[in-house]
Design a protein around this motif. Structure first.
Motif, short mmCIF file in Angstrom:
data_model
loop_
_atom_site.label_atom_id
_atom_site.label_comp_id
_atom_site.label_asym_id
_atom_site.label_seq_id
_atom_site.Cartn_x
_atom_site.Cartn_y
_atom_site.Cartn_z
N ALA A 48 0.82 -1.21 0.00
CA ALA A 48 0.00 0.00 0.00
C ALA A 48 0.86 1.26 0.00
O ALA A 48 0.54 2.24 -0.66
N SER A 49 1.94 1.24 0.74
CA SER A 49 2.88 2.35 0.76
C SER A 49 4.02 2.03 -0.19
O SER A 49 4.53 0.91 -0.21
N PHE A 50 4.45 3.02 -0.94
CA PHE A 50 5.56 2.80 -1.85
C PHE A 50 6.90 3.14 -1.19
O PHE A 50 7.92 3.16 -1.85
N GLU A 51 6.89 3.40 0.12
CA GLU A 51 8.17 3.52 0.82
C GLU A 51 8.75 2.12 0.93
O GLU A 51 8.03 1.13 1.07
N ILE A 52 10.07 2.05 0.92
CA ILE A 52 10.75 0.76 0.97
C ILE A 52 11.22 0.42 2.38
O ILE A 52 11.15 -0.71 2.81
N SER A 53 11.68 1.43 3.10
CA SER A 53 12.18 1.23 4.47
C SER A 53 11.27 1.96 5.44
O SER A 53 10.94 3.13 5.23
N PRO A 54 10.88 1.30 6.53
CA PRO A 54 10.05 1.97 7.52
C PRO A 54 10.76 3.20 8.10
O PRO A 54 11.91 3.10 8.52
N PRO A 55 10.10 4.34 8.09
CA PRO A 55 10.74 5.53 8.66
C PRO A 55 10.84 5.43 10.18
O PRO A 55 9.97 4.85 10.83
N PRO A 56 11.89 6.00 10.76
CA PRO A 56 12.04 5.97 12.22
C PRO A 56 11.06 6.92 12.89
O PRO A 56 10.45 7.80 12.25
N LEU A 57 10.95 6.78 14.18
CA LEU A 57 10.05 7.61 14.98
C LEU A 57 10.29 9.09 14.73
O LEU A 57 9.34 9.86 14.58
N GLU A 58 11.54 9.51 14.67
CA GLU A 58 11.85 10.93 14.49
C GLU A 58 11.27 11.48 13.19
O GLU A 58 10.78 12.60 13.14
N GLU A 59 11.30 10.69 12.14
CA GLU A 59 10.73 11.11 10.86
C GLU A 59 9.21 11.17 10.95
O GLU A 59 8.59 12.09 10.42
N MET A 60 8.61 10.22 11.62
CA MET A 60 7.15 10.24 11.79
C MET A 60 6.73 11.43 12.65
O MET A 60 5.68 12.04 12.41
N GLN A 61 7.54 11.78 13.65
CA GLN A 61 7.27 12.98 14.46
C GLN A 61 7.33 14.23 13.59
O GLN A 61 6.49 15.12 13.70
N ARG A 62 8.32 14.30 12.71
CA ARG A 62 8.47 15.45 11.82
C ARG A 62 7.26 15.57 10.89
O ARG A 62 6.70 16.64 10.70
N ALA A 97 4.50 18.64 10.89
CA ALA A 97 4.30 19.45 9.68
C ALA A 97 2.82 19.50 9.28
O ALA A 97 2.30 20.56 8.92
N LEU A 98 2.14 18.37 9.35
CA LEU A 98 0.72 18.34 8.98
C LEU A 98 -0.11 19.14 9.97
O LEU A 98 -0.99 19.91 9.57
N VAL A 99 0.16 18.97 11.24
CA VAL A 99 -0.59 19.70 12.27
C VAL A 99 -0.33 21.21 12.13
O VAL A 99 -1.26 22.01 12.21
N ALA A 100 0.92 21.59 11.89
CA ALA A 100 1.25 23.01 11.71
C ALA A 100 0.54 23.61 10.50
O ALA A 100 0.21 24.79 10.50
#
Length: 177
Positions: A28-42, A46-49
């Motif tokens: 479903a996601s075309f990302e290959i490597s799961p992003p780390p927590l820090e990236e998900m926080q970023r 960004a979306l909330v801002a």
């Protein structure tokens, strides 16, 4: 009982785990490597801002799914159109959480004056996601054939679209600038 609410920073470890599973094992996601927590926080910040809705589905205090809307494209002419993303924990799939999250996301986007929502479903074999969106009033508007490659296979993207609120039946808001 399922509670749909805005995501908060404390939810991000669970969100990261849910998404990481889908990235590592799914198409479903075309990302290959799961992003780390820090990236998900970023990404969340960004979306909330930007004033975009970012929701979680919680059952008995446990986050089992999430959904958010983000800009469909960065150019200003697309400002009233968003793309949605919905992910549910693997062991909670098929229990209606996606339907609840999508309905709440549509409501939240409509409430802030957005006019169109696009779903970009990774992999045309992802029938559950296509049907989920169609049941929520989306219509299929195209298929981009073999635009992604993951797990040794070429994958399609299925495009679905749904009007929000008045859609394009009234004049657009004033041009910025």
């Amino acid at each position: 009982m399922t509670h749909i609410r805005p995501a908060c920073p404390a939810d991000l470890p669970a969100i990261t785990a849910i998404y990481g599973h889908h990235v590592a094992t799914g198409r479903a996601s075309f990302e290959i490597s799961p992003p780390p927590l820090e990236e998900m926080q970023r990404r969340h910040a960004a979306l909330v801002a930007a004033g975009m809705p970012y929701l979680v589905a919680e059952v008995d205090g446990v986050v089992l799914g999430y959904a958010y809307a983000g800009a469909y494209r960065p150019r200003i002419a697309y400002r009233d159109t968003v793309e949605n993303s919905i992910y549910v924990a693997a062991d909670s799939a098929g229990k209606g959480l996606g339907r609840l999250l999508l309905a709440a996301l549509i409501e939240a986007c409509t409430a802030i004056g957005l006019r169109q929502m696009i779903a970009v479903v990774g992999d045309s074999a992802n029938v559950a996601s296509v049907k989920l969106h169609e049941a929520a009033g989306f219509r299929q508007v195209g298929v981009l054939r073999s635009v992604g490659r993951k797990h040794g296979e070429w994958l399609d993207s299925v495009l679905l679209q749904r009007a929000l609120g008045e859609g394009d039946t009234t004049p657009p808001r004033a041009e910025p600038g």
